[in-house]
Design an enzyme around this catalytic site. Structure first.
Site, PDB file in Angstrom:
ATOM      1  N   HIS A 129      -8.573  -3.917 -10.185  1.00 21.89           N
ATOM      2  CA  HIS A 129      -7.775  -4.725  -9.253  1.00 21.89           C
ATOM      3  C   HIS A 129      -6.886  -3.820  -8.374  1.00 21.89           C
ATOM      4  O   HIS A 129      -6.857  -3.976  -7.149  1.00 21.89           O
ATOM      5  CB  HIS A 129      -6.931  -5.712 -10.077  1.00 21.89           C
ATOM      6  N   GLU A 130      -6.211  -2.866  -9.021  1.00 25.59           N
ATOM      7  CA  GLU A 130      -5.305  -1.986  -8.263  1.00 25.59           C
ATOM      8  C   GLU A 130      -6.087  -1.030  -7.362  1.00 25.59           C
ATOM      9  O   GLU A 130      -5.673  -0.738  -6.244  1.00 25.59           O
ATOM     10  CB  GLU A 130      -4.381  -1.200  -9.208  1.00 25.59           C
ATOM     11  N   GLY A 150      -2.404 -11.672   4.287  1.00 27.50           N
ATOM     12  CA  GLY A 150      -2.215 -11.896   5.716  1.00 27.50           C
ATOM     13  C   GLY A 150      -1.543 -10.680   6.337  1.00 27.50           C
ATOM     14  O   GLY A 150      -1.801 -10.333   7.486  1.00 27.50           O
ATOM     15  N   HIS A 189      -6.922  -2.643  -4.148  1.00 31.12           N
ATOM     16  CA  HIS A 189      -5.800  -2.653  -3.195  1.00 31.12           C
ATOM     17  C   HIS A 189      -5.811  -1.403  -2.311  1.00 31.12           C
ATOM     18  O   HIS A 189      -5.470  -1.465  -1.134  1.00 31.12           O
ATOM     19  CB  HIS A 189      -4.457  -2.704  -3.934  1.00 31.12           C
ATOM     20  N   PRO A 205      -9.965 -14.983 -15.694  1.00 31.50           N
ATOM     21  CA  PRO A 205      -9.052 -15.298 -14.593  1.00 31.50           C
ATOM     22  C   PRO A 205      -8.056 -14.167 -14.351  1.00 31.50           C
ATOM     23  O   PRO A 205      -7.624 -13.504 -15.292  1.00 31.50           O
ATOM     24  CB  PRO A 205      -8.321 -16.556 -15.080  1.00 31.50           C
ATOM     25  N   CYS A 259      -2.611 -12.149  -8.505  1.00 34.77           N
ATOM     26  CA  CYS A 259      -2.093 -11.008  -7.759  1.00 34.77           C
ATOM     27  C   CYS A 259      -0.741 -11.385  -7.183  1.00 34.77           C
ATOM     28  O   CYS A 259      -0.591 -12.478  -6.637  1.00 34.77           O
ATOM     29  CB  CYS A 259      -3.082 -10.673  -6.640  1.00 34.77           C
TER      30      CYS A 259
END
Ligand SMILES: [Zn+2]
Length: 214
Positions: free
Chosen positions: A173-174, A30, A177, A128, A131
């Site tokens: 994953h990083e 968010g 980001h 799975p 974060c």
């Protein structure tokens, strides 16, 4: 003296100092900073007190949250820097069976500035993941099997990593980001879960998700 300290503490409780990034907590989904494409770090800025402070705080937050990866936007800084670590203690944490099945392996604390990623093995692995910016939840996410990561360390020296399995997953994953992307954008959505769902039933809903770690 003690009285003065008490008054100071009392004042700061009611008038908390305005906080600005870099934070010592992890920003949550968010927050626009998690959806921002990051800027590269200029080599000539590597020695600046600002960049050094960001790196220091990334390391502190990583330790506080006992995390295996952290990207600068997660502490409110939209710069291209990621931190990775997979210490030997994880084997005990996950158990030998999961450790082997998910192709986990160790990596000492590694900072990569302005990282670039290439996929070495395009086959997908579905496992799975979670974060710290979506705290309390997890989901199955398909990831490439092996990747090559290149960038530089805090001294400007080149860093190249070729990793498969779980470390390749952490790297992907990083890297996401740094492009304003979160795992919820590419997860198998029906597997999305609150990791405390069972505990929530046992405790009749009286369960908290902490967003602060000491
Ligand atoms: Zn994350």
């Amino acid at each position: 003296m003690a009285g003065k300290r008490f008054i100071e503490a009392y004042k700061s409780f009611f008038n908390p100092k305005p906080v600005s990034p870099p934070f010592l907590h992890v920003c949550q989904v968010g927050d626009p900073v998690l959806r921002t494409a990051t800027r590269p770090v200029e080599v000539e800025h590597l020695d600046s007190p600002e960049i050094k402070q960001v790196i220091l705080q990334m390391k502190q937050v990583m330790k506080r949250y006992d995390s295996v990866g952290l990207a600068a936007p997660q502490i409110g800084i939209p710069l291209s820097m990621i931190l990775l670590e997979f210490s030997p203690k994880r084997k005990e944490q996950f158990g030998a069976e999961v450790y082997a099945a998910r192709e986990m392996s160790t990596l000492p604390l590694t900072l990569v500035i302005n990282p670039k990623m290439d996929v070495i093995d395009y086959s997908k692995v579905e496992l799975p993941e979670s974060c710290e910016s979506i705290r309390g939840y997890s989901a199955v996410v398909p990831r490439y099997k092996a990747v090559r990561l290149s960038g530089m360390d805090e001294k400007g020296e080149p860093v190249v990593l070729e990793k498969k399995g779980w470390l390749a997953r952490i790297i992907q994953h990083e890297m996401d980001h740094l492009h304003g992307k979160l795992y919820i954008d590419c997860m198998t959505s029906r597997t999305f879960q609150n990791d405390g769902w069972h505990r929530i039933n046992v405790h009749q809903g009286r369960v908290k998700i902490e967003f602060h770690k000491k």
